[in-house]
Design an enzyme around this catalytic site. Sequence first.
Site, PDB file in Angstrom:
ATOM      1  N   GLU A 209      19.916  -8.361  26.849  1.00 38.27           N
ATOM      2  CA  GLU A 209      20.583  -9.559  26.380  1.00 38.27           C
ATOM      3  C   GLU A 209      21.914  -8.876  25.693  1.00 38.27           C
ATOM      4  OE1 GLU A 209      16.954 -10.030  27.355  1.00 38.27           O
ATOM      5  OE2 GLU A 209      18.418 -10.506  29.233  1.00 38.27           O
ATOM      6  N   ASN A 293      16.568  -6.669  33.764  1.00 43.82           N
ATOM      7  CA  ASN A 293      17.434  -7.510  33.823  1.00 43.82           C
ATOM      8  C   ASN A 293      18.524  -6.416  33.867  1.00 43.82           C
ATOM      9  OD1 ASN A 293      16.762  -8.632  31.711  1.00 43.82           O
ATOM     10  ND2 ASN A 293      18.936  -9.186  31.958  1.00 43.82           N
ATOM     11  N   ASP A 335      18.213 -12.996  36.077  1.00 44.09           N
ATOM     12  CA  ASP A 335      17.359 -12.717  35.065  1.00 44.09           C
ATOM     13  C   ASP A 335      16.369 -12.412  35.911  1.00 44.09           C
ATOM     14  OD1 ASP A 335      16.798 -11.717  32.854  1.00 44.09           O
ATOM     15  OD2 ASP A 335      16.072 -13.554  32.116  1.00 44.09           O
TER      16      ASP A 335
END
Lengths: 628, 91
Positions: A209, A293, A335
């Site tokens: 992230e 991801n 995601d």
Amino acid sequence: MREKKLSRLSKTGSAALVSSVIGMMTVGAAFANDKLVELQKDEANWVMQGKNYSADHYSTSKQINKKNVSKLAPSWTFSTGVLSGHEGAPLVIGDMMYIHSPFPNNTFAINLKDPGTIVWEHKPKQDPAARAVACCDVVNRGLAYWPGDDKTPAMILKSQLDGHVVALNAETGEVHWQVENGDISVGQTQTQAPFVVKDLVIQGSSGAELGVRGYVTAFDIHTGEMVWRWYATGPDDEIGLAKDFNSANPHYGQKDLGLKTWEDDAWKIGGGTNWGWYAYDPDLEMFYYGSGNPAPWNETMRPGDNKWTMTIWGRDADTGLAKFGYQKTPHDEWDYAGVNVMMLSEQKDKSGKMRKLLTHPDRNGIIYTLDRETGDLVSADKMDDTANWVKKVDLETGLPIRDPEFSTRMGHRSRDICPSAMGFHNQGMDSYDPERQNFYLGINHLCMDWEPFMLPYRAGQFFVGANVWSYPGPKGDRQRGIGSGQVKAYNAITGEFAWEKMEKFSIWGGTMATAGGLVFYGTLDGFIKARDADNGDLLWKFKLPSGAIGHPMTYTNNGIQYVAINYGVGGWPAVGLVFDLNDPSAGLGAVGAFKELARNTQMGGGLMVFALDGKGPYDDLSVGEYEM
Amino acid sequence: MKKIKTLAVTGATALLLTFGMSAMAYDGTKCKASGNCWEAKPGFPEKIKGSKYDPKHSQAELDKQTSAMEAMEARNAKRVENFKKTGKWSY
């Protein structure tokens, strides 16, 4: 044995990084590894997070069974003194239990004969800035154990949020070595448990992230020396592809795709971190895990299939080189980080052929079963029929056939996508019962709206690029914000579900199955429950001091079978509760989905241990008393 | 009659456009090569560089992770070297 390994290494130039070290390691490796395999078979122990190398989370213990589970009661408890999400489970080796905590990642060793007395503790001083770059609460998924040899004492291995991997003397808690495996200034953190194979400590990475390029690293248990490190994206010689990579399934893709499926240098900040669970096959000498991801979440910013994010990897343990890689969600738009548990089983396929299988319940709502020797796709079934981004997975090509109606793109708010970014399954450590041939799945029943936005990459800062609103799926109650969980029994060969039950909230921590015909799991609202493995009937439950996001474990000591589970609500589903957030799109979409949670539990942190009739070490009233 | 005909044509065109767009949309199955199956969605570019979706990343920022990894590996190697020499771990 040694010659064979060295000969294999010499054929793989890129792995020659520290080949002499590997050569030295393999001499003593067989001994240490065999010891770990033996320890796994003894129900007195719980030596790794998955219980054993197959990560089946299945115990043959049956002192606690369907008939008497209603008599399960607290035996003793332990407070970690820390709040936030308590993922993972403690380890037990003989009379010793090793307990971990979330940041600041304290570790406690206690003797099960008198668990009220701490034998040793390790309390690291970490840079508090690590908290600011943690994606989703400051969780940690647990410890690992290495049994020792004639050169080096037994070790407890831990990962810290600030990027350190630490080897502690299992007897004394003294630091044997401590290395850096992540730099928080560029967003690299660690939440995953280390994984021990032979004399290697295998460690993943976290931080997609924040645009962290994922990597997996092996350290020599004796010295802390790096043995190999391979990435999820970029040039093949940095990803670590064996010469015969995907030779059994060339349609999965083979060479140069870590560059060709990205635009320009986007692979350098392309994610694919691997903060989930690992499994190992000692016969094949291969280990398995999933890369996560791609970064950022905004798909418009990264044209291409984005290999090798979202991939189930089968790698050689000695060299780390990949024998196969199967990308489940090419060019992810939602995601659906592919890091979930890999459970190994031996079963006959539909044609009656006995096969070595790997089963993986993915975030994307599909549960995949592969032949773990070749990577062949055996089955790919929807975990719930409400998964809608994909029509089906073509077993011939391995490709998901997407439904464009649920795609995401700039300038568009996509609605009612199932699963949500949190997946129909997340980090839960699930279980496989070889007698019933059922996988017991703890499931999220969550869908979402998704709206991307543009942002530039800045090292060490969040690099997501999407607003997300999650909420219970169609079978739940969106108005009341409940009905976001399910528990199911799944047969990977027939594709059928033996039973399924709805739950108030997501089953985040996973399940444990036992030969007593029971399936245990914890719930976000703070229950530990036991269901009948054959029909899913609820047989027992107990309200914990705080919600559970870790997995149950069991061990036998002094003739008594215990069941234990961490409590301490937190993690991604409970970021709203932990950080007191109210905006439904905050917490990467989790706050709205779990708005009801705070009315069901509050923060806490510790371990509860149960036994029939609450039996335990303190039945002898003299234990733990002052002695003259 | 004319009005009905116009409506029918308009309806058919709308239907065609809807199905046409859907058929063109990215479903992940039209591969350029094995393992390389991405397509640009309708209305979006094949390459984002120079387009309105170009995030204009700084090359210096893109290279920071690589530098950080190299620096960590070098520091760890020194620690291990010292450990092997002295038998004591010094961070």
